[in-house]
Write an enzyme that holds these catalytic residues in place. Structure first.
Site, PDB file in Angstrom:
ATOM      1  N   ASP A 137      -6.617  -2.257   3.115  1.00 27.67           N
ATOM      2  CA  ASP A 137      -5.608  -3.246   2.730  1.00 27.67           C
ATOM      3  C   ASP A 137      -5.921  -4.626   3.287  1.00 27.67           C
ATOM      4  O   ASP A 137      -5.191  -5.568   3.026  1.00 27.67           O
ATOM      5  CB  ASP A 137      -4.239  -2.806   3.252  1.00 27.67           C
ATOM      6  CG  ASP A 137      -3.882  -1.420   2.807  1.00 27.67           C
ATOM      7  OD1 ASP A 137      -4.106  -1.132   1.620  1.00 27.67           O
ATOM      8  OD2 ASP A 137      -3.419  -0.621   3.630  1.00 27.67           O
ATOM      9  N   ARG A 171      -1.255  15.002  -1.688  1.00 30.99           N
ATOM     10  CA  ARG A 171      -2.628  14.499  -1.757  1.00 30.99           C
ATOM     11  C   ARG A 171      -3.537  15.689  -1.938  1.00 30.99           C
ATOM     12  O   ARG A 171      -3.438  16.676  -1.209  1.00 30.99           O
ATOM     13  CB  ARG A 171      -2.999  13.783  -0.464  1.00 30.99           C
ATOM     14  CG  ARG A 171      -2.206  12.547  -0.222  1.00 30.99           C
ATOM     15  CD  ARG A 171      -2.240  12.186   1.223  1.00 30.99           C
ATOM     16  NE  ARG A 171      -3.541  11.681   1.623  1.00 30.99           N
ATOM     17  CZ  ARG A 171      -3.873  10.391   1.594  1.00 30.99           C
ATOM     18  NH1 ARG A 171      -2.995   9.515   1.187  1.00 30.99           N
ATOM     19  NH2 ARG A 171      -5.048   9.987   1.984  1.00 30.99           N
ATOM     20  N   LYS A 216      -7.249  -4.651  -5.072  1.00 26.16           N
ATOM     21  CA  LYS A 216      -5.963  -4.971  -4.456  1.00 26.16           C
ATOM     22  C   LYS A 216      -5.858  -6.467  -4.214  1.00 26.16           C
ATOM     23  O   LYS A 216      -4.867  -7.101  -4.551  1.00 26.16           O
ATOM     24  CB  LYS A 216      -5.825  -4.242  -3.116  1.00 26.16           C
ATOM     25  CG  LYS A 216      -5.494  -2.773  -3.237  1.00 26.16           C
ATOM     26  CD  LYS A 216      -5.228  -2.165  -1.866  1.00 26.16           C
ATOM     27  CE  LYS A 216      -4.916  -0.689  -1.994  1.00 26.16           C
ATOM     28  NZ  LYS A 216      -4.582  -0.074  -0.718  1.00 26.16           N
ATOM     29  N   GLU A 220      -8.033  14.890   7.500  1.00 24.44           N
ATOM     30  CA  GLU A 220      -9.002  15.802   8.090  1.00 24.44           C
ATOM     31  C   GLU A 220      -8.354  16.614   9.199  1.00 24.44           C
ATOM     32  O   GLU A 220      -8.528  17.826   9.281  1.00 24.44           O
ATOM     33  CB  GLU A 220     -10.182  15.007   8.643  1.00 24.44           C
ATOM     34  CG  GLU A 220     -11.024  14.381   7.564  1.00 24.44           C
ATOM     35  CD  GLU A 220     -12.407  14.012   8.070  1.00 24.44           C
ATOM     36  OE1 GLU A 220     -12.529  13.734   9.273  1.00 24.44           O
ATOM     37  OE2 GLU A 220     -13.340  14.035   7.262  1.00 24.44           O
ATOM     38  N   ASP A 274       0.867  -1.146   0.000  1.00 22.36           N
ATOM     39  CA  ASP A 274       0.000   0.000   0.000  1.00 22.36           C
ATOM     40  C   ASP A 274       0.917   1.212   0.000  1.00 22.36           C
ATOM     41  O   ASP A 274       2.099   1.099   0.297  1.00 22.36           O
ATOM     42  CB  ASP A 274      -0.837  -0.083   1.281  1.00 22.36           C
ATOM     43  CG  ASP A 274      -1.676   1.133   1.476  1.00 22.36           C
ATOM     44  OD1 ASP A 274      -2.225   1.614   0.471  1.00 22.36           O
ATOM     45  OD2 ASP A 274      -1.788   1.599   2.612  1.00 22.36           O
ATOM     46  N   LYS A 275       0.400   2.355  -0.367  1.00 22.55           N
ATOM     47  CA  LYS A 275       1.278   3.516  -0.345  1.00 22.55           C
ATOM     48  C   LYS A 275       1.103   4.316   0.940  1.00 22.55           C
ATOM     49  O   LYS A 275       2.023   4.456   1.725  1.00 22.55           O
ATOM     50  CB  LYS A 275       0.997   4.413  -1.545  1.00 22.55           C
ATOM     51  CG  LYS A 275       2.000   5.542  -1.676  1.00 22.55           C
ATOM     52  CD  LYS A 275       1.698   6.433  -2.838  1.00 22.55           C
ATOM     53  CE  LYS A 275       0.580   7.392  -2.524  1.00 22.55           C
ATOM     54  NZ  LYS A 275       0.903   8.351  -1.474  1.00 22.55           N
TER      55      LYS A 275
END
Lengths: 1267, 370
Positions: free
Chosen positions: A919, A713, A895, A605, A350-351
């Site tokens: 994930d 992001r 995934k 957030e 996963d990143k």
């Protein structure tokens, strides 16, 4: 039932079968009672282990079941204290603050006037942020005293299921009105009630029906690749056993046939009758099974378990896999796949949160098409990074009283900034341990330094809006800049908690509680850590504060202060500073924003809220119905929240519908991914802006692309003013959707989509998620180790590619195939083209010694098509040729399907690593799932086999522990097979000289002891402690990892070669004594004793050849085994006169030990038995050393030369002569093709071929060096 | 530079470390112990088996084994051994008729005389063995068919032998002592040896029948029930094994101390042989105190009271005369084996030396980069 237990049972059945066979008089080989000993020992061991586990479980169960709780008693008309086990469905249960919820409760009443109950779900998913639960609306009157008697509705809920985030139920009131409720009204068992004095709920599920219990499906069981192979070999052993027994039976038959008459040594049965040869050879078959039973290595399974426990002990105790920041070790959840760590060929990562910190930092924003780059912030971040390294030195610097740090008119702020940041960073470091666990707040997130231009712009906007508001109250236009920050502050689900109302933690951080007291005596301060920095900051602050008070722009001054003051509640310094400042802080209302703490579900957030706060838009409070925001002017605005359209992965956005307290308009703030927002843009923001709206969208998009390129992001913020009429009609739909019990999600989502139209763009933000430390290094090392690394992320393509470059997943010179297509046709053609290209490249003779550096970047949509059944094969083949693959915009389901496809099509070992709930699928689909206990809760960790805290730990876990565990276990298993065969064959050979009658020449007790005690500890110790190559070399030369991949060391041929060796050794061990004693007056047990001794020596010395590193432990255990053998055997033969009737070993060993022949035999037989193996090892190591042996040579150099050597070798590789991706052996050892120990399978020879080519290169290298 | 950074660390530990120490006190850190054992850094000896390192071992093995082998070979060759097969398979054989007419129940003993010539004289003590071939004393059921408690003098076992002895447990309603197939098949040929001197007179050679069994067997493992006095009383109420002519207490009429379960011939027989072709010690011919050889070369006569049938299972009977050395009886195998293995090791050592020269130099140069 898992397979392991099944096998366990199979083993037990085998045992019981043997025991029963022993009780059949015609076939028994030993005394039946004695035959029970091994089964008893093994079963006792297992039973002890299980009993201990059961006892602990029982104790914890009893403790839990007897936990007190308050249940409403209809008789007593009040809540009385009962036990957890008394909770029944339909009861009313009252839960007090900080208590654990005993069952799944439908929340009916809370002490909170808003009907809110805060819960912490860390017991369920590990998330430590508070979650709100709301009282089921409309069923009960929420008066201060809840009367359970007044509840007279019928609650209908769905069947118990294990979905923690989903619940449907409705209550039917007496008047037939149905009120729906969802997960937001359910208190789950195991959660802890926080911040709420008490809550009353109605038990909907209790006991095993609760969602947490249904989720709790026991420990995970995976079978490792090695174990699967092992089982295959066990079957071969069974076949071997069968043939050996058949041989015995046939031999017995022929031997009987050849007898002319009945000889005196053939004993008839009790009535003088002899069985026919056929019948007795049939019996003999079973006798042989009993005799040779050890051939099936049942004890191997017990040994493997022990070895794995030992290996896990060492893994969890590795100090390098310990993370200081979170005080966590690596956790091994799956106990039986340690060796798979050494065989990984593909890693799916996963990143976010895995490669990156998942500590979001607000970096840049774009408002109304204007970009505010926040340069200072960037500088600060850069400095922060640096400071981590220099921390110690810097701390020593004397703090200097400084000028005001930040002001609009000082240009040269850099130096002060640095100083300050070091100081504050220091503080946060000190308190780091307590802090990091509490919420998403690091100094990085909380401290945002505002962009000066933007600040000016805001203050201008604000004053203008204030003036306009005061001028004409009907003014509709709030400045978009203000709106932007309002939406930052409002449009989220962040929960605000006060530092003073800090929830109590049951475990762990009691020390932070002490510091919660603002009255913490100042006299304590010098003792505490933050002394310097405290004084330091206060020095800084005071002039600053004074200045801000004196100057007209109060707001700005405050803005500057906030970021620093904003500390985690647990932070000693922050609090103490607050108390310091209390007197000066006279221009503020009592509730300072200083001790606010934000708890967000996602770190993005939190970062946004902190950013808004930095600009003065402070989120003060959030209840389900309202949001309080303090404006830069100091004014508190209370927005009435009408609805929250929560985030879902389909819409990829969330919205919040509020009523503006000033204009009384319904305003919808939406934030979301840019592509999810851009298509919904409708009418311009305001009429006067209509002309440029288009341009704003285009500019913003441009900025967004830039952000993405920088690896940020991105999120878009929009606003929509909803008219009263529109809202009313929508509200009706919404209510209907919420009350629906069928298909509710879909309906709710539809209503959300209905409202989210015609949005007006406010701006966009770029949030940085920094790479974790040593990620590029780790990825490089993994790749050198022959592991393909795939990154699967939900991020945008640009962001993903950028991160890919940053972590060296992609290299500049790589050929990047970008697959992003809209329809299947193009997708097919792209795949075909690329595949052709790759194939052509590979076939080209000039490219024999190079592999193409192809990287594949593919987006979710294309991936979907590529994974469709007809394209799957081609895609996988393409991917196989690619050095790295980057999938972006993938869903959790994709995934896992990617992992599954690769795993099944390529038949490779896969590892998935991730940190978030998204994930989990992937982690479960892979052979090994690794969870990173990061910022996004514990779901990934819960689902994983191993849980680590940093990505970089993967390097040591795989390269060192994986390699070790694998080689250790593989060698141990091979050795175990060898040992059993070598020993049992002695008995087999003897059958040829006793008419295949099943006689043993070794006393049965000694035979049992031989396996149970004399030779069991060394292989276990070997499996736990052997170390072929030191950790430094394994880390320095990742290529060594390749030895375990694919077939690895435990090949089929290895098994057979060892079997042959075992046969040879048993032949030597039997026939040398046989020939030496032939024709003499030796008796059975005098013959067997030297055999037993010889095979003990042979077996232990065989192990000594295999042991790669001798420590004191090895010596003690092996020496101990020999001593134990002699002590036990001597004692046995001295004491036992008639105790074991047929065998009677009385005085045999002492007599043998007085005979020089015994020693001469032991000497020569051991040498003859081990000579081939020893010579073979020597020849292989000298003529064609494997990479491992070469590495061992490296290991023996003194450390400085060695590290220099590795460094040189690495720098050379990095230097570009050979591409870094190239697999290469250390140039040190020979130029020969390393030849494996055994004939290689094609896949291995492929690798070897590569290594060969590399050696050519390394030759150049050496020449180069010598120059 | 170093000093300053070290200092900084000190400071750090002193001041800022205080709170983290406090924290560590309150919450037990999960940090693993940094010990050599837990970190798998125990000092270890890591031998690498390469030609260079193991060369000496091979030569040493070779150098040790070859002399041992030669010593063993020589001492084995010095052992004098003489065997004669008296089964009587051939018609020409003196025992042919005895072998033909045999049955377990025949009451008249059949005696045959086998003359033989010793070409060498036997100097030291000579051990006289009887050898049986193709006799599977190691058959599983046969080996078990005995009762050690009974043989140990246990009274209850005497009257109630173990079930293992079936079908040789009782006969005619009485327990058999000693029970079991091993005892039942006791070797019962009597061998006597006469030296025929040059003038044709035959002198009996004294054969010692004591000291042929293990001391521990004779004194610990085998005991007569109720002590050694009056064995016929002690064995009252038991029956002799089916194949025996005399009861167990009359095994050696000449020596009352050698009767019952402690009869040495019986003890030797009860120690079951490991292999189907075996020999068992029968008598010892003690070396005479004077200098004459124990058995001078010349003609001898072996008198056999032929009782034991072996032809039924294709067995052979031999009489063996042998001297023994420190390594036991004559067996050249071990000596040859030592010499062979020693030579192989030596040869391998030479091969490895060549390999070492060919490969190892390069290895070394590659190992240490300059």
């Amino acid at each position: 039932m898992n397979l392991f237990e099944q096998f366990h049972r199979l083993a037990n059945i085998y045992f019981v079968g043997l025991a029963i066979l022993n009780f059949v008089p015609v076939v028994n080989a030993f005394e039946p009672e004695i035959a029970l000993i091994p089964i008893c020992v093994i079963m006792c061991l297992t039973a002890l282990k299980d009993a201990w586990e059961d006892f602990r479980r029982y104790q914890s169960d009893r403790k839990l079941n007897n936990t007190p709780c308050f249940i409403y008693s209809r008789k007593a008309k009040k809540f009385i204290e009962r036990r957890w086990k008394d909770v029944r469905v339909g009861d009313f249960v009252k839960v007090i603050c900080n208590e654990i919820v005993p069952a799944d409760l439908l929340l009916l009443h809370t002490s909170d006037p808003n009907g809110v109950c805060h819960i912490e779900t860390s017991n369920l998913d590990g998330e430590t942020n508070l979650k709100q639960r709301r009282v089921m609306s409309g069923v009960c009157i929420s008066d201060p005293d809840f009367e359970p008697e007044s509840f007279n509705s019928l609650v209908v809920c769905e069947k118990p299921n294990n979905n923690l985030n989903h619940f449907k139920c409705y209550a039917e009131k007496p008047d037939k009105e149905k009120v729906g409720a969802g997960i937001e009204s359910l208190l789950l068992r195991g959660c802890t009630v926080r911040n709420t004095d008490h809550a009353v709920g109605f038990v909907v599920y209790a006991g095993h029906e609760t969602k947490s219990m249904l989720n709790n499906n026991g420990p995970r069981y995976k079978r490792s690749k090695l174990e699967r192979k092992l089982n295959k070999d066990v079957i071969f052993c069974v076949i071997l056993l069968f043939f050996m027994c058949l041989n015995g039976a046939l031999g017995h038959f022929l031997w009987l046939q050849a007898l002319p008459t009945v000889p005196p040594y053939l004993v008839p049965d009790s009535n003088g009758h002899l069985d026919s040869p056929g019948l007795s050879s049939f019996y003999m078959f079973f006798t042989m099974i009993i005799l040779l039973q050890v051939l099936i290595p049942i004890s191997l399974y017990v040994s493997i378990e022990l070895v794995k426990i030992g290996q896990i002990f060492f893994i969890t105790n590795d100090i390098d896999l310990y993370d200081e920041a979170t005080d966590s070790r690596i956790q091994c959840k799956a106990l039986n796949i340690t060796e798979d760590l050494g065989q990984i060929e593909y890693i799916f990562s996963d990143k976010t949160g895995t490669l990156t910190e998942n500590k979001m930092v607000f970096r840049r924003c774009s408002i109304m098409g204007t970009e505010y780059p926040h340069k200072e912030n960037a500088v600060r971040l850069a400095v922060l990074e640096e400071s981590e390294a220099e921390e110690n030195v810097l701390f020593n610097k004397r703090p200097q009283p400084v000028k005001p740090r930040w002001s609009l008119d000082t240009e040269d702020t850099n130096f002060e900034d640095r100083q300050h940041q070091h100081g504050s960073h220091r503080k946060s470091k000190v308190a780091g341990n307590a802090q990091s666990n509490v919420a998403f707040s690091s100094p990085l997130e909380t401290e945002v330094i505002p962009d000066r231009k933007l600040l000016q712009r805001i203050s201008r906007a604000e004053s203008s809006s204030r003036s306009s508001r005061s001028g004409s109250s009907s003014s509709q236009n709030i400045d978009p800049y203000l709106d932007f920050f309002l939406s930052l502050a409002i449009c989220n689900t962040v929960v605000v908690s006060m530092a003073t109302a800090q929830r109590q933690r049951v475990n762990g951080f009691s020390h932070s509680l002490q510091s919660n007291n603002p009255m913490d005596p100042l006299s304590n301060m010098p003792k505490k850590s933050g002394y310097f920095s405290n004084i330091f900051t206060s020095w800084q602050r005071k002039p600053n504060r004074n200045r801000t008070i004196s100057e007209d722009s109060v707001v700005e001054g405050d803005i500057f202060n906030l970021p620093e003051i904003m500390e985690e509640p647990g932070d000693i310094n922050g609090l103490r500073r607050c108390s310091l400042y209390a007197p000066t802080n006279s221009d503020k209302p009592a509730t300072t924003s200083d001790n606010l703490s934000y708890e967000a579900e996602s770190p993005d957030e939190a970062a946004l809220v902190y950013a808004a706060k930095a600009y003065g838009f402070t989120l003060l409070a959030r209840t389900p119905d309202s949001v309080t925001v303090r404006l830069p002017s100091g004014e508190d605005l209370v927005f009435e929240v009408l609805d929250t359209l929560t985030f879902d992965s389909f819409r990829k956005r969330m919205s919040i519908l509020v009523r503006d307290p000033i204009t009384k308009k319904y305003v919808l703030y939406t934030k979301g991914a840019d592509y999810a927002i851009m298509e919904l843009l409708g009418t311009p923001y305001a009429e006067n802006l209509r002309g440029i709206q288009k341009k704003i969208a285009a500019d913003t998009q441009h900025h967004l692309d830039c952000y993405a390129k920088d690896g940020l992001r991105t999120l878009c913020f929009t606003k929509k003013v909803v008219s009263d009429k529109e809202y009313k009609s929508w509200f009706v739909n919404r209510q209907r959707a919420l009350a629906a019990i069928e298909n509710r999600e879909q309906l709710v989502m539809d209503t959300a989509v209905q409202l989210e139209t015609n949005l007006c763009l406010l701006g966009a933000t770029g949030i940085e998620d920094r790479l974790q430390e040593s990620v590029p290094d780790t990825i490089m090392a993994l790749r050198e180790a022959g592991i393909q690394v795939w990154v699967l992320t939900g991020d945008k393509l640009e962001t993903a590619v950028n991160i890919g470059y940053a972590c060296r997943l992609l290299e500049d010179e790589d050929l990047v195939i970008n697959m992003s297509c809209k329809n299947k046709l193009t997708c097919t053609s792209i795949v075909d083209c690329a595949l052709q290209e790759v194939r052509r490249y590979n076939e080209d003779p000039r490219n024999v010694d190079t592999t193409p550096d192809i990287s594949l970047v593919i987006d979710g949509l294309t991936l979907n098509m590529a994974l469709s059944s007809d394209l799957q094969d081609r895609f996988v083949e393409l991917a196989k040729h690619c050095r790295s693959v980057l999938c972006c915009r993938v869903t959790p389901l994709q995934k896992s399907s990617v992992v599954k496809v690769v795993r099944e099509k390529l038949k490779v070992m896969t590892l998935a690593v991730g940190d978030g709930a998204n994930d989990v699928n992937m982690i479960q689909a892979a052979d090994i799932g690794i969870g990173i206990s990061g910022q996004e809760g514990m779901q990934a960790v819960m689902a994983s086999d191993f849980a680590i805290s940093r990505f970089k730990h993967l390097k040591k876990l795989l390269l060192v522990h994986g390699h070790w565990c694998y080689t250790r276990l593989a060698n141990m298993i091979i050795y175990f097979f060898y040992k059993n065969v070598a020993y049992v064959n002695l008995l087999f050979w003897y059958q040829f000289f006793c008419g295949f009658s099943g006689t043993t020449m070794i006393d049965y007790w000694l035979m049992i002891f031989f396996n149970l005690f004399f030779t069991s500890a060394p292989p276990i110790m070997f499996g736990i402690m052997d170390r072929d190559i030191s950790a430094e070399i394994l880390l320095g030369v990742p290529e060594l990892y390749r030895t375990g991949q694919g077939e690895g060391e435990y090949k089929f041929s290895t098994f057979w070669v060892n079997m042959l060796d075992a046969f040879y050794q048993s032949l030597a061990c039997f026939f040398i004594p046989y020939l030496a004693y032939q024709g003499s007056d030796i008796d059975i047990f005098s013959f067997g004793t030297p055999l037993n001794t010889i095979s003990l020596f042979t077996i232990l010395l065989h192990l000594s050849i295999e042991i790669k590193a001798w420590t004191a432990v090895h010596l003690i255990i092996i020496g101990g085994s020999v001593v134990l053998y002699f002590v036990v055997t001597l004692a046995y033969s001295a004491v036992c006169v008639t105790c074991n009737p047929p065998s009677n070993p009385y005085w045999i060993l002492p007599r043998q030990m007085a005979d020089p022949m015994f020693y001469l035999l032991c000497l020569i037989t051991t040498v003859v038995a081990l000579l081939p193996r020893y010579t073979f090892h020597v020849l292989r190591n000298s003529i064609a050393p494997s990479p491992l042996v070469q590495a061992k040579h490296l290991d023996q150099l003194d450390p400085s030369t060695r590290s220099e050597y590795i460094k040189e070798w690495r720098s050379f590789r990095g230097g570009g002569q050979v591409k870094s991706s190239r697999l290469s052996t250390p140039p040190s050892p020979t130029l020969e093709t390393p030849v494996g120990m055994y004939p290689q399978s094609p896949t291995v020879s492929d690798i070897m071929g590569d290594e060969f080519t590399l050696n050519v290169i390394s030759e150049n290298y050496q020449r180069h060096l010598h120059l | 530079m170093m000093a300053s950074s070290y200092n900084a660390k000190e400071e750090d530990g002193h001041h800022s470390g205080a709170s983290s120490h406090g924290a560590a006190g309150a919450v037990k850190s999960k940090k693993p112990d940094n010990t050599a054992f837990k970190q798998q850094r125990l000092p270890a000896w890591q031998p690498i088996l390469t030609a260079g390192t193991v060369l000496p071992a091979f030569f040493v093995i070779g150098l040790i084994f070859i002399p041992i082998g030669i010593g063993l070979f020589v001492s084995s060759n010095n052992i004098k051994e003489f065997q004669i097969d008296y089964t009587g398979v051939d018609i020409s054989s003196p025992c042919y008729s005895c072998a033909k007419n045999f049955s377990w129940n025949s009451t008249t003993p059949c005696v045959c005389y086998v003359p033989f010539t010793l070409n060498q004289s036997f100097e030291s003590n000579v051990f006289m063995y009887y050898g049986l071939s193709n006799f599977y004393q190691n058959h599983r059921r046969y080996v078990k068919s005995r009762d050690d408690s009974q043989l140990n003098g246990d009274r209850s076992a005497l009257t109630n032998p173990s079930k293992e002895c079936e079908p040789y447990r009782t006969s005619d309603g009485l327990p058999i002592a000693p029970c079991g197939a091993i005892a039942n098949s006791l070797f019962n040929d009597t061998l006597e040896l006469y030296h025929i001197d040059s003038n044709g007179t035959s002198n009996p050679i004294p054969l010692a029948k004591k000291g042929i069994a293990w001391w521990t067997d004779k004194h610990v493992k085998f005991r007569n029930p109720g002590g050694n006095n009056n064995l016929s009383v002690a064995f009252h109420g038991t029956n002799k094994p089916v194949n025996w002519r005399n009861p167990v207490y009359e095994l050696d009429p000449s020596d009352p101390e050698n009767n019952g379960f402690i009869n040495e011939d019986f003890i030797v027989w009860m120690r079951t042989a490991a292999l189907p072709t075996f020999r068992k010690l029968y008598r010892i011919i003690q070396k005479k105190p004077n200098t004459t050889p124990t058995l001078p070369s010349g003609k001898y006569l072996l008198t056999i009271t032929y009782n034991y049938p072996v032809l039924s299972f294709d067995g052979r009977k031999r009489m063996i005369l042998s001297t023994i050395s420190w390594m036991g009886g004559k067996n050249p195998f071990l000596g040859i084996a030592y010499i062979t293995v020693g030579s192989i090791c030596f040869f391998l050592g030479v091969v490895l030396l060549i390999i070492h020269h060919k490969y190892d130099t390069r290895n070394n140069s590659a190992d240490i980069p300059n």
